[in-house]
Enzyme design. Structure first.
Site, short mmCIF file in Angstrom:
data_model
loop_
_atom_site.label_atom_id
_atom_site.label_comp_id
_atom_site.label_asym_id
_atom_site.label_seq_id
_atom_site.Cartn_x
_atom_site.Cartn_y
_atom_site.Cartn_z
N HIS A 164 33.76 44.89 48.25
CA HIS A 164 35.21 45.07 48.28
C HIS A 164 35.63 46.29 49.08
CE1 HIS A 164 37.39 41.94 46.13
NE2 HIS A 164 36.24 41.73 45.50
N HIS B 236 30.98 36.37 47.61
CA HIS B 236 30.71 36.26 46.17
C HIS B 236 29.77 35.09 45.91
CE1 HIS B 236 33.27 39.10 43.91
NE2 HIS B 236 34.10 39.04 44.95
N HIS C 187 43.96 37.33 41.77
CA HIS C 187 43.45 36.65 42.95
C HIS C 187 44.44 35.57 43.41
CE1 HIS C 187 39.76 38.40 41.27
NE2 HIS C 187 39.36 38.46 42.52
N PHE D 23 33.93 35.64 38.40
CA PHE D 23 34.79 36.81 38.34
C PHE D 23 34.56 37.67 37.10
CE2 PHE D 23 37.97 34.55 41.24
CZ PHE D 23 37.57 35.28 42.34
N HIS E 267 35.89 36.91 51.84
CA HIS E 267 35.75 37.46 50.50
C HIS E 267 35.06 36.51 49.52
CE1 HIS E 267 37.49 37.33 46.36
NE2 HIS E 267 36.97 38.55 46.32
N HIS F 244 37.62 44.07 35.95
CA HIS F 244 37.74 42.85 36.75
C HIS F 244 37.77 41.63 35.86
CE1 HIS F 244 36.69 40.05 40.12
NE2 HIS F 244 37.46 40.89 40.77
N HIS G 122 42.58 45.52 44.11
CA HIS G 122 41.20 45.94 44.37
C HIS G 122 41.15 47.31 45.02
CE1 HIS G 122 40.48 41.60 43.66
NE2 HIS G 122 39.31 42.02 43.22
#
Length: 592
Positions: free
Chosen positions: A368, A330, A195, A355, A326, A177, A204
Site C-alpha cells: 500500500h 493481494h 474499498h 481483507f 492493487h 483493516h 489507506h
C-alpha cells in the site's frame, strides 16, 4: 517512440545511466502529451456525478456538524432521514460488531478497537512539528542496516500483542483493516466499506501514516519510513527479498508458494497462473500501469473511485489503481482459495488475499506504500489529474490511534499532501509512462456488420465465454476542442457478480473473440475489471450492481477509429465469469 518490448528490455538488461533516467524516465509527464495533438490543452473531466464536484466553498458549513449537534459525536451514523447527502463520518465504535471472513464464517476474534473513555470528545488530529521528511524507500533497494531496523521495529510491535488492548500492537493494527473492510462497522444501518469508492486512497494513506509513526516510535527514530513495493518498475516486480526470510519479523508463512524465489508478479492476477513468459508478464504489467494511470484515468473520479456518501450503499465503484494493480497484488500474494493452511484449516486467501487478514502480512503495508505513491505520481501527470473538491469527500472521517495510544479523528482533506503529513517517496524510474501500446492486432476496422449489436447481447446473465458485439458511438470525427471538453466513456452498466469470488474480465476494442488475451501490449486492449472477495451480509452476493467505465478517447485515436460511428467490443472473462451478469453497455460523452 520505441516499441513496448524494446522499452522493457532497456529496464531489464542494462544498468540505467543517471542521464538516461533523468531525461527519459523522470521527465515531466506532461511532455508525453504535449507532443501529440490530442493533449494540446488536455481539458478533460469525467465527473459522472457532478454533485458538489466543483464546489470551492470548502470552509462552508459541514453538514455532518449539523448532525452532530443533534445526536452526539457518532450519533450521525444513525440519522438516516438526514443523511441522504453527507460525508461518511468516523465509525461508531460502540456499535462495532464481529467481522466476517469473506466467503467464510465470522472472524474468530474481535477486530474492534478499544473504546476511549471520552469517546464523544475525541479531537481532530493535528500534525506534530517536524524538522525532516520521512523518505519511504523502494523495498528492493534498501540496505542491510534498514532491513535490521525495520525488523526490529516490527518485532517490537509484535511484542505489544501481549496486551490485547494496546492499539499499537501488530494484531491490533491489522484489525484496523479488518474492521473497516469486513463488516464490523455499520454506518446508517449499512456496513462501512472503504474499498471500491473514493475513500480507498485517503483511508489507506491515513492508515499507513499512523502505522509508520508507531514503528518509528518503537525504535526511537522519528525519521523511520516504511518501504514501498516498487511493482510498477521491472526491477521491483518480485516479492521484495527482505520479506522472504523465514524467521524474520516481516516474514509471513501464509503466502502463495509462487511468490518465493524471485517469481515475477502478475499485476493482473486473478488467482490462476498466467501461462506467459516472464518478459510477457512484465510487458503486460507495464501495459496495465499505462492504461490505469494514463489512458483510463484522465480525470479524478475515474482514478479515485465513485462517490460514497452517508445514506448510500457501500462499494459504488473502484478507481483505476484500486482495480488494477492493487487487487491483483493481494490475490497474487495470498494463499490459494481452498488450499490448506499450516494449521489444517481451509484457506480463504489468507493473509493478503482476504481483507480481514491482509494486515497480518507485513508486506501489506509495503504494497500500500506503492499504491499511495501512485496518488502522488498521478497528480504529477497533469491535465485534470488533481484531487477532488467535493466537500463530502473532503469532510469524510476515520478513527485511528497514534504512537502514544491517543485516539484521533482524521479528515480526508488533511491528507492530500504527503509532504505536509511529513513524508515523501524516494524517486524511482516510472517506465510505464513511456509504455503506450503501439502494436495492433488487426489492420483497419473489424467488420462490425458481422457482430451482433449491443442490444442483442445485453442483458447478459452470465459471462462464461468471450463475447463480441458492435456498439454505436454518440458522435464521431470529434474536434480536438470537443475531445478536451468531453471524454468518451465505454460503460458497462449494472455489473453484478458473486463478490465472494475472485473476479476479472478484460475489454478490447476493434477485436473479436480470436483476440489473444494473454498479450495485453496491444492498442486494442482497453482495460480490465477485477474484484477481491468481499464480505457481505448473510454471505450473499452483492445485490447492487456497479458501473464499470473505461475512457476510450485515446484508444480510438490510436486504433484509427475516430471517424467510425460503430465500433467492435470484445469482453473476455478470466475469473468468476459464471457469476457475472451485465445489464447493458453504452458509450457516452462526459463533460468537464
Amino acid at each position: 517512440m520505441a516499441s513496448s518490448t524494446t522499452t522493457l528490455l532497456l529496464y531489464t538488461n542494462q544498468t540505467l545511466s543517471s542521464s538516461f533516467i533523468n531525461s527519459s524516465l523522470v521527465a515531466k509527464p506532461s511532455q508525453l502529451f504535449l507532443q501529440g495533438r490530442r493533449n494540446q490543452s488536455f481539458k478533460v473531466s469525467c465527473n459522472a456525478n457532478n454533485s458538489g464536484e466543483h464546489d470551492k466553498n470548502l470552509e462552508g458549513v459541514d453538514r455532518r456538524n449539523v448532525l452532530l449537534g443533534l445526536g452526539g459525536l457518532y450519533g450521525a451514523a444513525n440519522l438516516a432521514p438526514l443523511a441522504t447527502a453527507a460525508p461518511i463520518p468516523a465509525p461508531d465504535l460502540k456499535s462495532c460488531s464481529r467481522a466476517t471472513i469473506t466467503n467464510g464464517p465470522e472472524v474468530p476474534y474481535s477486530c474492534c478497537p478499544s473504546i476511549p473513555e471520552d469517546l464523544d470528545k475525541v479531537p481532530y488530529y493535528k500534525f506534530p512539528s517536524m524538522t525532516k521528511l520521512r523518505i519511504r524507500p523502494p523495498a528492493h533497494a534498501v540496505d542491510e542496516e534498514y532491513i535490521a531496523k525495520y525488523n526490529l521495529a516490527t518485532s517490537r510491535m509484535r511484542e505489544l500483542d501481549k496486551d490485547p488492548k494496546d492499539p499499537r500492537g501488530f494484531k491490533q493494527q491489522a484489525n484496523v483493516h479488518c474492521a473497516y473492510c469486513n463488516g464490523a462497522y455499520k454506518i446508517d444501518g449499512k456496513e462501512l466499506q472503504v474499498h471500491e469508492s473514493w475513500l480507498f486512497f485517503p483511508f489507506h494513506r491515513w492508515y499507513l501514516y499512523f502505522y509508520e509513526r508507531i514503528l518509528g516510535s518503537l525504535i526511537d527514530d522519528p525519521t523511520f519510513a516504511l518501504p514501498y513495493w516498487n511493482w510498477d518498475n521491472p526491477k521491483g516486480m518480485r516479492l521484495p527479498p527482505m520479506f522472504d526470510v523465514p524467521g524474520s519479523s516481516i516474514y509471513d508463512a501464509r503466502r502463495n508458494p509462487h511468490v518465493r524465489c524471485g517469481t515475477i508478479i502478475d499485476l493482473g492476477s486473478y488467482g490462476n497462473e498466467t501461462k506467459t513468459t516472464e518478459l510477457q508478464t512484465m510487458t503486460n504489467n507495464l501495459t496495465h500501469m499505462y492504461r490505469q494511470m494514463i489512458t483510463n484515468a484522465p480525470c479524478p473520479l475515474l482514478f479515485f473511485g465513485k462517490p460514497y456518501r452517508l445514506g448510500t450503499a457501500p462499494k459504488p465503484g473502484a478507481g483505476t489503481i484500486e482495480n488494477i494493480p492493487h487487487t491483483p497484488v493481494h490475490i497474487w500474494t495470498g494463499t490459494v482459495l481452498g488450499s490448506k493452511l499450516e494449521n489444517g484449516d481451509t484457506s480463504f486467501g489468507e493473509n493478503m488475499g482476504n481483507f480481514y487478514s491482509a494486515g497480518l502480512d507485513p508486506v501489506f503495508y509495503c504494497h500500500h506504500g506503492n499504491v499511495d505513491r501512485m496518488w502522488n505520481e498521478w497528480k504529477q501527470i497533469g491535465g485534470k489529474r488533481r484531487d477532488l473538491t467535493d466537500k463530502d469527500w473532503l469532510n469524510s472521517e476515520f478513527f485511528f490511534y497514534d504512537e502514544n495510544r491517543n485516539p484521533w479523528r482524521v479528515r480526508v482533506r488533511d491528507c492530500l499532501d504527503s509532504k505536509k503529513m511529513g513524508y515523501d517517496y524516494a524517486p524511482m524510474p516510472t517506465p510505464w509512462r513511456n509504455f503506450k501500446p503501439t502494436r495492433k492486432t488487426t489492420t483497419g476496422k473489424v467488420n462490425t456488420g458481422s457482430l451482433p449489436p449491443v442490444s442483442q447481447v445485453f442483458p447478459l446473465t452470465k459471462l462464461d465465454r468471450a463475447i463480441s458485439f458492435s456498439i454505436n458511438r454518440p458522435t464521431s470525427s470529434r474536434t480536438q476542442k470537443e475531445k478536451n471538453e468531453q471524454e468518451e466513456i465505454l460503460t458497462f452498466n449494472c455489473v453484478k457478480y458473486d463478490d465472494r469470488e475472485y473476479i476479472r474480465f478484460d475489454v478490447f476494442l476493434n477485436s473479436d473473440k480470436t483476440v489473444n488475451a494473454n498479450e495485453l501490449d496491444k492498442v486494442e486492449f482497453s482495460g480490465s475489471y477485477t474484484s477481491l472477495p468481499h464480505v457481505h451480509a448473510n454471505h450473499n452476493s452483492s445485490p447492487e450492481g456497479i458501473s464499470f467505465e473505461l475512457a476510450i478517447t485515446e484508444l480510438l485515436e490510436d486504433i484509427g477509429l475516430e471517424d467510425e460511428k460503430t465500433i467492435a467490443v470484445t469482453v473476455v472473462p478470466k475469473a468468476g465469469g459464471e457469476t457475472i451478469s451485465i445489464e447493458g453497455a453504452e458509450i457516452k460523452l462526459v463533460a468537464c
